[in-house]
Design a protein around this motif. Structure first.
Motif, mmCIF file in Angstrom:
data_model
loop_
_atom_site.group_PDB
_atom_site.id
_atom_site.type_symbol
_atom_site.label_atom_id
_atom_site.label_comp_id
_atom_site.label_asym_id
_atom_site.label_seq_id
_atom_site.Cartn_x
_atom_site.Cartn_y
_atom_site.Cartn_z
ATOM 1 N N THR A 141 0.830 -1.208 0.000
ATOM 2 C CA THR A 141 0.000 0.000 0.000
ATOM 3 C C THR A 141 0.861 1.255 0.000
ATOM 4 O O THR A 141 0.560 2.228 -0.707
ATOM 5 N N THR A 198 0.763 3.878 -2.952
ATOM 6 C CA THR A 198 0.347 5.237 -2.605
ATOM 7 C C THR A 198 1.370 6.255 -3.078
ATOM 8 O O THR A 198 1.016 7.290 -3.671
ATOM 9 N N PRO A 245 -11.416 11.385 0.557
ATOM 10 C CA PRO A 245 -11.558 10.264 1.505
ATOM 11 C C PRO A 245 -11.395 10.652 2.967
ATOM 12 O O PRO A 245 -11.850 9.908 3.843
ATOM 13 N N TYR A 260 -16.404 0.461 -1.383
ATOM 14 C CA TYR A 260 -15.361 -0.434 -1.876
ATOM 15 C C TYR A 260 -15.874 -1.862 -2.021
ATOM 16 O O TYR A 260 -15.517 -2.575 -2.962
ATOM 17 N N LEU A 277 -5.717 -2.053 -2.929
ATOM 18 C CA LEU A 277 -6.334 -0.937 -3.637
ATOM 19 C C LEU A 277 -7.210 -0.102 -2.706
ATOM 20 O O LEU A 277 -7.180 1.140 -2.753
ATOM 21 N N ALA A 278 -7.993 -0.764 -1.860
ATOM 22 C CA ALA A 278 -8.854 -0.033 -0.933
ATOM 23 C C ALA A 278 -8.033 0.763 0.077
ATOM 24 O O ALA A 278 -8.338 1.926 0.357
ATOM 25 N N CYS A 283 -6.448 3.872 -1.513
ATOM 26 C CA CYS A 283 -7.392 4.991 -1.657
ATOM 27 C C CYS A 283 -7.537 5.759 -0.353
ATOM 28 O O CYS A 283 -7.683 6.993 -0.360
ATOM 29 N N VAL A 326 -4.044 7.823 0.221
ATOM 30 C CA VAL A 326 -3.655 8.869 -0.734
ATOM 31 C C VAL A 326 -3.784 10.275 -0.155
ATOM 32 O O VAL A 326 -2.848 11.079 -0.281
#
Length: 275
Positions: free
Chosen positions: A68, A72, A101, A113, A131-132, A135, A138
């Motif tokens: 992640t 990111t 977010p 999600y 991926l979740a 997000c 980020v």
């Protein structure tokens, strides 16, 4: 300024007080969460390091957190340079979408999600969790890099370009070394946020890709297993160890820097070479 120390003291006590319960319970001989412990031993630590049901979520959280953080940064670095340095129509809207977010509650994000990744058959997969989590990470990484990039002196890059350096060479030799602490901070916060995230993991990870926070939540809800306190104690020890190593390395580097500044210059040859 002394009153600020007195104001910070109760806050530190409030934050650190649970540790006075969690750490002793991890050494308890009781089979349930009881405080004060009836006795002390290492049976819960042995249970943690010998139980695949705890070791697998720990490894998953470490793997997902590292992936992640890398994903990111690969998304945030070019986006930050574009939104900070280059004016274009819709830049304010783009920045708002990046930090969106942070505004939406995690439970709403988790449901979104779950529905979206479910249509893509990515639920209960490593890729779906990564991926979740990316997000969610980020906006945090973006705000850190944005603050660092706004304080960056662009004249340093212009000087490198005027000396013939290509844009990529300028980035690696000038921009990246100066902004490296910001990159490290953004990656560290992304890793920590992913490692500690539980709400989205409950929707996305499932039983096939269990993460450590999910395992701790299920253990607290179903069993009240004291092994949870072992995990919390080990995480606290890891944070303390990392902080100590960072402080020692920083003190060592500053000491070497002072030694270099205080070192006497070498002898200067003042004789006339043409005599």
């Amino acid at each position: 300024m002394r009153w600020m120390y007195w104001l910070a003291f109760p806050l530190v006590v409030l934050v650190g007080a649970p540790l006075l319960i969690v750490v002793p319970v991890s050494f308890s001989t009781s089979a349930s969460l009881i405080f004060p412990p009836p006795g002390y031993g290492l049976q819960h630590y042995a249970a943690y390091f010998s139980d695949y049901a705890w070791l697998l979520p720990t490894a998953n959280s470490l793997l997902i957190g590292l992936a992640t953080a890398l994903l990111t940064l690969s998304l945030v670095v070019p986006a930050t340079f574009a939104l900070v340095r280059y004016p274009f129509r819709g830049r304010a809207l783009g920045r708002a979408l990046v930090i969106l977010p942070l505004i939406v509650p995690n439970i709403v994000m988790a449901l979104g999600y779950y529905l979206y990744l479910g249509n893509l058959k990515l639920t209960q997969t490593y890729l779906g969790v990564i991926l979740a989590h990316a997000c969610l990470c980020v906006p945090i990484a973006y705000l850190i890099l944005e603050a660092n990039l706004k304080n960056f002196d662009v004249n340093l890059e212009r000087a490198a370009r005027s000396l013939g350096a290509t844009p990529m060479k300028t980035f690696w030799l000038v921009t990246f070394p100066i902004l490296r602490p910001g990159f490290l901070a953004a990656g560290l916060f992304a890793f920590a946020h992913s490692f500690d995230e539980a709400v989205v993991a409950l929707f996305i990870s499932g039983r096939d890709v269990p993460t450590l926070p999910r395992k701790m939540f299920e253990s607290l809800r179903m069993e009240s297993d004291p092994v949870m306190s072992v995990v919390s104690t080990l995480l606290l020890a890891a944070v303390l160890l990392f902080t100590i190593l960072y402080a020692v390395s920083k003190h060592y580097r500053s000491g070497r820097h002072r030694q270099c500044e205080a070192a006497p210059a070498g002898p200067v040859n003042t004789s006339n070479s043409y005599s």
